[in-house]
Scaffold this motif. Structure first.
Motif, PDB file in Angstrom:
ATOM      1  N   PHE A 231      34.579 -90.428  41.853  1.00  0.00           N
ATOM      2  CA  PHE A 231      34.401 -89.047  41.400  1.00  0.00           C
ATOM      3  C   PHE A 231      34.638 -89.017  39.892  1.00  0.00           C
ATOM      4  O   PHE A 231      35.536 -89.707  39.391  1.00  0.00           O
ATOM      5  N   HIS A 232      33.893 -88.205  39.192  1.00  0.00           N
ATOM      6  CA  HIS A 232      34.171 -87.975  37.781  1.00  0.00           C
ATOM      7  C   HIS A 232      33.819 -86.529  37.485  1.00  0.00           C
ATOM      8  O   HIS A 232      32.651 -86.147  37.538  1.00  0.00           O
ATOM      9  N   GLY A 233      34.834 -85.757  37.190  1.00  0.00           N
ATOM     10  CA  GLY A 233      34.621 -84.332  36.979  1.00  0.00           C
ATOM     11  C   GLY A 233      35.081 -83.544  38.193  1.00  0.00           C
ATOM     12  O   GLY A 233      34.734 -83.863  39.324  1.00  0.00           O
ATOM     13  N   VAL A 234      35.898 -82.540  37.934  1.00  0.00           N
ATOM     14  CA  VAL A 234      36.476 -81.729  39.007  1.00  0.00           C
ATOM     15  C   VAL A 234      36.260 -80.257  38.643  1.00  0.00           C
ATOM     16  O   VAL A 234      36.402 -79.881  37.474  1.00  0.00           O
ATOM     17  N   THR A 235      35.947 -79.450  39.636  1.00  0.00           N
ATOM     18  CA  THR A 235      35.771 -78.013  39.366  1.00  0.00           C
ATOM     19  C   THR A 235      37.134 -77.335  39.312  1.00  0.00           C
ATOM     20  O   THR A 235      37.559 -76.650  40.233  1.00  0.00           O
ATOM     21  N   MET A 236      37.799 -77.583  38.199  1.00  0.00           N
ATOM     22  CA  MET A 236      39.124 -76.996  38.008  1.00  0.00           C
ATOM     23  C   MET A 236      39.355 -76.788  36.521  1.00  0.00           C
ATOM     24  O   MET A 236      38.637 -77.349  35.680  1.00  0.00           O
ATOM     25  N   ARG A 237      40.361 -75.980  36.205  1.00  0.00           N
ATOM     26  CA  ARG A 237      40.738 -75.784  34.815  1.00  0.00           C
ATOM     27  C   ARG A 237      42.237 -75.732  34.716  1.00  0.00           C
ATOM     28  O   ARG A 237      42.845 -74.903  35.412  1.00  0.00           O
ATOM     29  N   PRO A 238      42.892 -76.552  33.907  1.00  0.00           N
ATOM     30  CA  PRO A 238      42.262 -77.614  33.098  1.00  0.00           C
ATOM     31  C   PRO A 238      41.941 -78.827  33.971  1.00  0.00           C
ATOM     32  O   PRO A 238      41.884 -78.673  35.189  1.00  0.00           O
ATOM     33  N   SER A 239      41.784 -79.972  33.370  1.00  0.00           N
ATOM     34  CA  SER A 239      41.632 -81.267  34.063  1.00  0.00           C
ATOM     35  C   SER A 239      40.232 -81.479  34.615  1.00  0.00           C
ATOM     36  O   SER A 239      40.049 -82.327  35.480  1.00  0.00           O
TER      37      SER A 239
END
Lengths: 418, 418
Positions: A288-296
């Motif tokens: 996985f690369h990239g997560v639907t979150m903020r931050p991070s």
């Protein structure tokens, strides 16, 4: 994947961001399916509290190994006390004394008694103990004023621990009283699981080692020490973090370190000089690369051989958040601890609303204001002070647009577990 | 008080028990009033997580110390973006690149832009950053499609931490993010409170050192290793326990050890060879001796100079109970931790009734049976296995006669904190 492409075009494609981000829950599901197989090691029981037992423990002996008194008092023959009462006091002559570790050198015959201390061996001939406070003492004899059942106030051999029984099972997290039990049956060393071995790599040409005064455009490695502390909190064997320059060859070597979990921070996004994701894909798997979150949102996950790899953002708040959401949970599980958040949770009212968007998980730092909480200024993930002035954080789940003012929310307090 | 009286008469008086036992709450009140003054020590920040800060920390620098980009993107003059929209795309020429730690070697003039990475210094002339995903990239130039406010996506000097500000205050228990903050402002070492120094003495002629196989009437020191583990759990600096024979001279020397808290177990009651209470009274003050509780009714409390002294019962269950009720609470407080019970609490139904008597506090080990709990066999305080097969314990307060079957009770789980 090749790293040789350094054209502006390729850089720009990378800078445009992630093709697809994954939801937090999908990543946690994947992480929870990962297993590691820890080595065992043998250590002294006096260093083993909190560690995970790697063998079944069987006792070779009875505890107690002899009949012992449970009270300070008098060892007697129960038959001598038959019919005793305060109206029918019966006399017994004191013929000896039984002390812990030593015992009496006489046997108890009818009409006799032996003074006995708690834990001391029961003399031959005796089959009950009367507490000192229940007899009347007269120099070399006592009067007893109650009858007593055979075996009363006596600990029988094997009553605590039976020879041949398994007393502790593999997989148990050892408690202080388990250490006492192990000592009492003669153990000195036991096999336990090794702590998960965590390697922490911090990348960036701009980084100075801890203890440097930041100067010019350089900054001090601060994510490294933070991750060391977090990993140790979570039961890991984590050494000092290594600073590696933004250099693919040095990074590749560092990423091939022998460890159970590799934490990388810096150079993990899709910007120029973010070699790490490409290297991970080359050396193993970038799952996985990239997560639907903020931050991070730039966090990445993958594997190199049996090593689980976390690509953590370089911004310190995002680094902390991504560690706690993902790496910490996994490390705790590997270490035999509970996977859930390590922070105490309190229910508080929000002073002001907190907004989010559907489809994104938010990590909002909050501080106490009277008995409510409010967001710490949303100056972004670069400001570590937002996590030191905050008392904790609120998670806004992906299916929520946030909370209105006065909503009751769960606040995870930034306190070390106990 | 003299110790030379060894007549049976004197022994017997001592064996008859305590003149007066004190309620648990009175003792806890007294303990909570005791204070110790810990020394400070200087340690590396990378070892300081969880420790108590002994100084205020002030930053000598601004963080960031320079204007930095918060995004991967393009540094521009905001005035160049005035009027830009998707219908009015404005072109800017790429004249350089700013990388973390390095910066651009050119200034941004009207009509120009510099590629910039997150954390990189803002080039001279620029006053805003456009995220890469919001521009259209063409080899050596970009088209911008939106206007932008001055200062947008820029971290200003001192925005995170202001020079001269106190960032962490004395008394704070340091968190992982605090370590990051300390590193980022250039600290390598800080002053923290020393851990409370705990001395553990186990007395008894019958005791063998850890690793021995019990034989004859001798038993292995098991309370010592248990107390070591408990004290370390509670933030103490506790070395290995010492075994001391039931010998007043050796005991006296051992009791004069330099430490903050002295834990003694064995020989602490009122039985024969229970020298410890008399010695404590001689060397300092025996403030309480005897508690209205079960087990642990022989627990004693006092002081020698500035050292707080706990006389813990020799029976292992009673030793654990007395430690947790009294010594653990005090040690945690001294160590800067929360004084309350370190065990998670769950609410469960009792399968069978538990009886107690008014005026006595009871500590009942229980185990899970389906979703309820039941007492572990009440074989007495001598059987350590009752605490290893138990999942936890229930406290029956002094004003309660116990609980009927099916009562809801608080169960303190014998789990290590986190």
């Amino acid at each position: 994947m090749k790293l040789s492409s350094t054209s502006s075009q390729a850089d720009d494609v990378r800078m445009r961001g992630f093709k697809q981000r994954s939801p937090v829950d999908d990543i946690i599901s994947w992480l929870d399916q990962q297993s590691i197989h820890l080595q065992t090691e043998t250590i002294n029981i006096q260093d083993a509290c909190g560690r995970i037992l790697a063998e079944d423990i069987t006792s070779n002996i009875n505890i107690p190994s002899f009949s012992r008194s449970m009270m300070d008092g008098y060892a007697i023959k129960a038959s001598d006390a038959q019919g005793a009462s305060s109206y029918n006091q019966l006399q017994l002559d004191i013929v000896g004394k039984s002390m812990p570790g030593q015992g009496a050198d006489v046997a108890v015959k009818p009409g006799q008694t032996v003074r006995i201390m708690t834990g001391a061996p029961l003399p031959n001939g005796a089959d009950a103990v009367l507490p000192a406070e229940n007899v009347e003492f007269h120099d070399d004899h006592i009067f007893i004023m109650e009858s007593v059942a055979q075996g009363r106030n006596i600990g029988q051999p094997g009553e605590d621990i039976k020879q041949g029984h398994t007393v502790l099972q593999q997989g148990r997290r050892l408690r202080p009283q388990d250490i006492a039990l192990l000592a009492s049956i003669g153990y000195e060393n036991i096999a336990i699981l090794q702590r998960p071995r965590i390697k922490i790599i911090v990348t960036g040409n701009e980084l100075l080692p801890v203890g440097s005064t930041p100067q010019g455009f350089q900054i001090v490695n601060s994510n490294g020490p933070m991750l060391e502390a977090l990993a140790r909190r979570d039961g890991a064997d984590a050494g000092r973090s290594d600073i590696i320059k933004d250099n693919p060859e040095q990074l590749r070597d560092a990423m091939l370190s022998d460890c159970d979990v590799l934490l990388l921070t810096g150079g993990t996004s899709v910007g120029e000089e973010d070699f790490v994701p490409l290297l991970l894909a080359e050396l193993g798997e970038l799952t996985f690369h990239g997560v639907t979150m903020r931050p991070s949102r730039s966090t990445g996950f993958g594997k190199i051989g049996d090593t689980l790899v976390f690509l953590l953002p370089g911004n310190p708040v995002a680094c902390l958040c991504a560690y706690d959401f993902f790496a910490g949970r996994t490390i705790r599980r590997f270490a035999g601890l509970l996977p859930q958040w390590p922070y105490p949770v309190v229910r508080k009212k929000l002073k002001h609303k907190i907004s989010s968007i559907i489809g994104r998980t938010d990590y909002a730092r909050v501080r106490r204001v009277d008995d409510q909480v409010e967001s710490v200024s949303v100056s972004g993930a670069a400001n570590i002070s937002s996590t030191t002035v905050a008392d904790g954080f609120v998670i806004i789940a992906a299916d929520s647009e946030g909370y209105p003012a006065q909503a009751d929310v769960d606040v995870f307090l930034y306190e070390l577990p106990y």
